[in-house]
Design a protein around this motif. Structure first.
Motif, PDB file in Angstrom:
ATOM      1  N   TRP A 223       1.084  -1.275  -0.117  1.00  0.00           N
ATOM      2  CA  TRP A 223      -0.106  -0.024  -0.191  1.00  0.00           C
ATOM      3  C   TRP A 223       0.989   1.127   0.033  1.00  0.00           C
ATOM      4  CZ3 TRP A 223      -5.989   0.604   0.074  1.00  0.00           C
ATOM      5  CH2 TRP A 223      -5.766  -1.048   0.058  1.00  0.00           C
ATOM      6  N   SER A 224       0.428   2.588  -0.441  1.00  0.00           N
ATOM      7  CA  SER A 224       1.602   3.281  -0.693  1.00  0.00           C
ATOM      8  C   SER A 224       0.192   4.178   0.002  1.00  0.00           C
ATOM      9  CB  SER A 224       1.124   4.560  -2.171  1.00  0.00           C
ATOM     10  OG  SER A 224      -0.506   4.433  -2.440  1.00  0.00           O
ATOM     11  N   ARG A 225       1.815   5.178   0.704  1.00  0.00           N
ATOM     12  CA  ARG A 225       1.571   6.494   1.450  1.00  0.00           C
ATOM     13  C   ARG A 225      -0.193   7.576   0.802  1.00  0.00           C
ATOM     14  NH1 ARG A 225       6.140   9.798   4.364  1.00  0.00           N
ATOM     15  NH2 ARG A 225       7.233   7.827   4.913  1.00  0.00           N
ATOM     16  N   LYS A 226      -0.356   7.795  -0.404  1.00  0.00           N
ATOM     17  CA  LYS A 226      -1.323   8.048  -1.062  1.00  0.00           C
ATOM     18  C   LYS A 226      -2.896   6.786  -1.057  1.00  0.00           C
ATOM     19  CE  LYS A 226      -3.133   9.951  -5.897  1.00  0.00           C
ATOM     20  NZ  LYS A 226      -3.348  10.099  -6.737  1.00  0.00           N
ATOM     21  N   GLU A 227      -2.366   5.326  -0.989  1.00  0.00           N
ATOM     22  CA  GLU A 227      -3.980   5.188  -0.735  1.00  0.00           C
ATOM     23  C   GLU A 227      -3.667   4.649   0.581  1.00  0.00           C
ATOM     24  OE1 GLU A 227      -2.468   1.475  -4.270  1.00  0.00           O
ATOM     25  OE2 GLU A 227      -1.487   1.503  -3.106  1.00  0.00           O
TER      26      GLU A 227
ATOM     27  N   LYS B 131      -3.937   7.116   2.829  1.00  0.00           N
ATOM     28  CA  LYS B 131      -4.627   8.883   3.153  1.00  0.00           C
ATOM     29  C   LYS B 131      -6.024   8.702   1.965  1.00  0.00           C
ATOM     30  CE  LYS B 131      -3.656  13.449   2.651  1.00  0.00           C
ATOM     31  NZ  LYS B 131      -3.247  14.721   1.565  1.00  0.00           N
ATOM     32  N   ILE B 132      -6.150   8.128   1.156  1.00  0.00           N
ATOM     33  CA  ILE B 132      -7.375   8.247   0.791  1.00  0.00           C
ATOM     34  C   ILE B 132      -8.621   7.260   0.998  1.00  0.00           C
ATOM     35  CG2 ILE B 132      -9.168   7.100  -1.211  1.00  0.00           C
ATOM     36  CD1 ILE B 132      -6.731   7.938  -3.114  1.00  0.00           C
TER      37      ILE B 132
ATOM     38  N   ARG C   3      -7.152   6.115   4.641  1.00  0.00           N
ATOM     39  CA  ARG C   3      -8.089   7.095   5.545  1.00  0.00           C
ATOM     40  C   ARG C   3      -9.158   8.360   6.073  1.00  0.00           C
ATOM     41  NH1 ARG C   3      -3.597   8.357   6.676  1.00  0.00           N
ATOM     42  NH2 ARG C   3      -2.601   5.901   7.643  1.00  0.00           N
ATOM     43  N   GLN C   4      -9.169   9.210   5.018  1.00  0.00           N
ATOM     44  CA  GLN C   4     -10.158  10.092   4.473  1.00  0.00           C
ATOM     45  C   GLN C   4     -11.731   9.884   4.250  1.00  0.00           C
ATOM     46  OE1 GLN C   4      -7.621  12.440   2.178  1.00  0.00           O
ATOM     47  NE2 GLN C   4      -6.766  13.854   3.563  1.00  0.00           N
ATOM     48  N   ARG C   5     -11.264   8.854   3.845  1.00  0.00           N
ATOM     49  CA  ARG C   5     -12.609   8.548   2.747  1.00  0.00           C
ATOM     50  C   ARG C   5     -13.526   7.517   2.838  1.00  0.00           C
ATOM     51  NH1 ARG C   5     -13.815  13.802   1.944  1.00  0.00           N
ATOM     52  NH2 ARG C   5     -12.127  14.478   0.544  1.00  0.00           N
TER      53      ARG C   5
ATOM     54  N   LEU D 267      -9.312   3.590  -5.845  1.00  0.00           N
ATOM     55  CA  LEU D 267      -7.870   2.852  -5.436  1.00  0.00           C
ATOM     56  C   LEU D 267      -7.568   1.901  -6.621  1.00  0.00           C
ATOM     57  CD1 LEU D 267      -8.878   2.035  -1.578  1.00  0.00           C
ATOM     58  CD2 LEU D 267      -7.788   3.956  -2.656  1.00  0.00           C
TER      59      LEU D 267
END
Length: 192
Positions: free
Chosen positions: A5-9, A11-12, A14-16, A29
């Motif tokens: 899992w990338s940091r961007k994934e 973050k998505i 966690r937020q959404r 994703l």
């Protein structure tokens, strides 16, 4: 082996995770299917709301002090605040409401605040039909009591206890968590 899992994934996720549907999360994703997303969210401690759980306030709170004072008078005289257990104590329901035999009073509350209305016919034929208004759900009860609290006279202690009991739940929801019923401190049964 599964793709890292990338940091961007993360973050998505966690937020959404709470708000977005499984299909929308899969689209956001790429290369991730729903069950691996679900497993990762579970490992991260993320939760989705249970069906039927209010995660937003649906009650309207008028700006008029006169309306709020009148509603407080109705709650002081005819109202109740209660927490009742459901499903063998697994879940709790929260209600603030009142009963009255005058339909106009209940319709006024519906127009001003929203909420729900029910009727009850007492078993004795001489008794009048009762109209019951209530707002259900922790957020709605908390918002309503916070609005009318400055105008309550008789049931101030009960309202303060109710507001204090619900405060951690409301705070958790604002932080994006979904607290369980067991997180809420015990609330004494209604006496008024």
């Amino acid at each position: 082996m599964a793709k890292k899992w990338s940091r961007k994934e993360l973050k998505i996720l966690r937020q959404r995770y709470r708000q977005w549907s499984p299909r929308r999360l899969e689209a956001a994703l790429p290369g991730r299917r729903w069950h691996p997303i679900l497993a990762k969210a579970w490992k991260m401690g993320l939760k989705r709301p249970r069906k039927g759980v209010l995660t937003r306030q649906t009650l309207r709170i008028p700006k008029s002090n006169i309306v709020l004072a009148y509603a407080a008078g109705l709650i002081d005289g005819e109202g109740y605040m209660t927490r009742h257990m459901m499903n063998g104590g697994k879940y709790s329901g929260w209600k603030v409401g009142l009963a009255n035999t005058h339909r106009g009073v209940i319709e006024w509350l519906i127009r001003q605040f929203g909420g729900s209305i029910h009727t009850y016919q007492p078993p004795l034929a001489r008794r009048k039909l009762q109209y019951k208004w209530y707002c259900g759900g922790r957020l709605n009860c908390w918002a309503f009591l916070n609005a009318v609290r400055p105008y309550l006279i008789i049931k101030t202690v009960r309202a303060d206890l109710f507001i204090r009991t619900l405060r951690p739940y409301v705070k958790a929801l604002r932080e994006g968590r979904f607290p369980s019923d067991r997180e809420a401190p015990p609330f004494p049964p209604s006496r008024a």
